[in-house]
Design an enzyme around this catalytic site. Sequence first.
Site, mmCIF file in Angstrom:
data_model
loop_
_atom_site.group_PDB
_atom_site.id
_atom_site.type_symbol
_atom_site.label_atom_id
_atom_site.label_comp_id
_atom_site.label_asym_id
_atom_site.label_seq_id
_atom_site.Cartn_x
_atom_site.Cartn_y
_atom_site.Cartn_z
ATOM 1 N N ARG A 57 18.856 -13.781 85.475
ATOM 2 C CA ARG A 57 19.756 -14.095 86.503
ATOM 3 C C ARG A 57 20.857 -15.071 85.584
ATOM 4 O O ARG A 57 21.925 -14.767 85.995
ATOM 5 C CB ARG A 57 19.100 -14.754 87.591
ATOM 6 C CG ARG A 57 18.943 -13.886 88.692
ATOM 7 C CD ARG A 57 17.819 -14.642 89.441
ATOM 8 N NE ARG A 57 16.463 -14.693 88.551
ATOM 9 C CZ ARG A 57 15.636 -13.559 88.517
ATOM 10 N NH1 ARG A 57 15.680 -12.482 89.191
ATOM 11 N NH2 ARG A 57 14.718 -13.594 87.670
ATOM 12 N N THR A 58 20.417 -16.145 85.194
ATOM 13 C CA THR A 58 21.348 -16.766 84.375
ATOM 14 C C THR A 58 22.082 -16.232 83.572
ATOM 15 O O THR A 58 23.506 -16.377 83.872
ATOM 16 C CB THR A 58 20.730 -18.120 83.972
ATOM 17 O OG1 THR A 58 19.461 -18.977 84.679
ATOM 18 C CG2 THR A 58 21.665 -19.131 83.497
ATOM 19 N N LYS A 86 16.574 -15.718 60.522
ATOM 20 C CA LYS A 86 16.650 -15.985 58.974
ATOM 21 C C LYS A 86 16.682 -17.521 58.566
ATOM 22 O O LYS A 86 16.576 -17.920 57.514
ATOM 23 C CB LYS A 86 18.110 -15.494 58.493
ATOM 24 C CG LYS A 86 18.311 -13.792 58.828
ATOM 25 C CD LYS A 86 19.471 -13.713 57.900
ATOM 26 C CE LYS A 86 20.089 -12.210 58.253
ATOM 27 N NZ LYS A 86 21.426 -11.937 57.982
ATOM 28 N N ARG A 107 21.132 -21.514 76.433
ATOM 29 C CA ARG A 107 19.607 -21.635 77.066
ATOM 30 C C ARG A 107 18.873 -22.100 75.735
ATOM 31 O O ARG A 107 18.777 -21.153 74.857
ATOM 32 C CB ARG A 107 19.316 -20.541 77.911
ATOM 33 C CG ARG A 107 17.431 -20.831 78.040
ATOM 34 C CD ARG A 107 17.160 -19.861 79.515
ATOM 35 N NE ARG A 107 17.585 -20.228 80.574
ATOM 36 C CZ ARG A 107 17.272 -19.569 81.738
ATOM 37 N NH1 ARG A 107 16.361 -18.537 81.605
ATOM 38 N NH2 ARG A 107 17.656 -19.900 82.757
ATOM 39 N N HIS A 135 18.545 -27.869 84.397
ATOM 40 C CA HIS A 135 19.364 -26.686 84.677
ATOM 41 C C HIS A 135 20.515 -26.785 85.647
ATOM 42 O O HIS A 135 20.350 -26.297 86.757
ATOM 43 C CB HIS A 135 18.150 -25.638 85.268
ATOM 44 C CG HIS A 135 18.480 -24.231 85.021
ATOM 45 N ND1 HIS A 135 19.888 -23.754 84.945
ATOM 46 C CD2 HIS A 135 17.946 -23.041 85.105
ATOM 47 C CE1 HIS A 135 19.681 -22.493 84.936
ATOM 48 N NE2 HIS A 135 18.740 -21.892 85.057
HETATM 49 C C1 NCD Z 1 14.557 -20.675 85.990
HETATM 50 C C2 NCD Z 1 14.655 -21.364 84.640
HETATM 51 O O1 NCD Z 1 14.825 -20.575 83.744
HETATM 52 O O2 NCD Z 1 14.169 -22.459 84.611
HETATM 53 N N1 NCD Z 1 14.998 -19.402 86.119
HETATM 54 C C3 NCD Z 1 16.312 -19.331 86.535
HETATM 55 O O3 NCD Z 1 17.282 -19.424 85.494
HETATM 56 N N2 NCD Z 1 16.624 -18.938 87.752
HETATM 57 C C4 NCD Z 1 13.268 -20.989 86.770
HETATM 58 C C5 NCD Z 1 11.978 -20.055 86.131
HETATM 59 O O4 NCD Z 1 12.058 -19.663 85.029
HETATM 60 O O5 NCD Z 1 10.681 -20.310 86.900
#
Ligand code: NCD
Length: 309
Positions: A57-58, A86, A107, A135
């Site tokens: 999703r993100t 590498k 991320r 997040h």
């Molecule tokens: C979350 C995350 O990556 O922290 N996912 C997201 O971005 N919707 C939650 C999760 O991984 O449980």
Amino acid sequence: MNEFYDQDIISVKDLDKSKFEKIFSATDKIIRMDPTERRELGRGKTLGYLFFEPSTRTRLSFQAAMALIGGSSLGIADVSSSSTKKGESLADTVRMMSIYSDVLALRHPLDGSSRFAAEISSKPVLNGGSGTEEHPTQAIQDLYTIKKEKGKIDGLKIGIVGDLKYGRTIYSLLYALSNYDVDIRLISPEALKIRADSIYEMQKKMSLTESTNLDEVIDELDVVYVTRIQKERFPDEEEYQKVRGSYKIGLDMVGKMKESSIILHPLPRIDEISTDVDNTKQARYFKQAEYGKFTRATLLALILNENWQ
Ligand code: NCD
């Protein structure tokens, strides 16, 4: 000039109520906007994404958001296909991406990674999840969802259920909610209680109570925010086995909830909400994911356009 222009989004602690409300009204505007006019906001601009951890999703909502405002995206979704494999440092990867793009989304498994990237990058950085820490774009999407689906944030009783120790979404969510007048119930297994330093900080700003029993509070809640047990963050697999499947929202639980309450989840879900709950009117987690595309498009539009808001 809008105050988000050319700025990073690293922590919700850098935002206040007035900034949240500005993002929410800009999101309302972006949803209503004529698509051709909306595509002007990102025309000729590129989002560079660097995802060092799995994501559906993100990352995809960032890409969909950039397309919605008429821009393009490029990036790394799988570290094994990049020069990180590498031995290239995060700093050099970020440096490269800030040459190829106008705004970055990162991320990374380490706490502090986004703050570090923002120091290196010549372009604004959006934190798409930094370790167990934060997040922020998820929290913006979560608050927007509450506001739209409940009509308000102030005055609500909000239960946050699951892995409160390792779940970064809930830290951002709680810091964001501390700008509002809300009553919070934290529900987790004893071993997955919220980290002590953070609860100490939050308790100064909001009403919070902790418990292990969801049944005791479920009928009082306006919002039930469910999270996944973060298996990959446990130092020891045995510890994970002790708490897996601690909470399960099934139709029996939904039956105990207020008719008007809503169930949220940042997703992915594993087994903490059964699929037959998806068709109940309380289930709003897919709607929440949809709002994420619009809140991210809004953040990108604000960051890229000095005079739009
Ligand atoms: C979350 C995350 O990556 O922290 N996912 C997201 O971005 N919707 C939650 C999760 O991984 O449980």
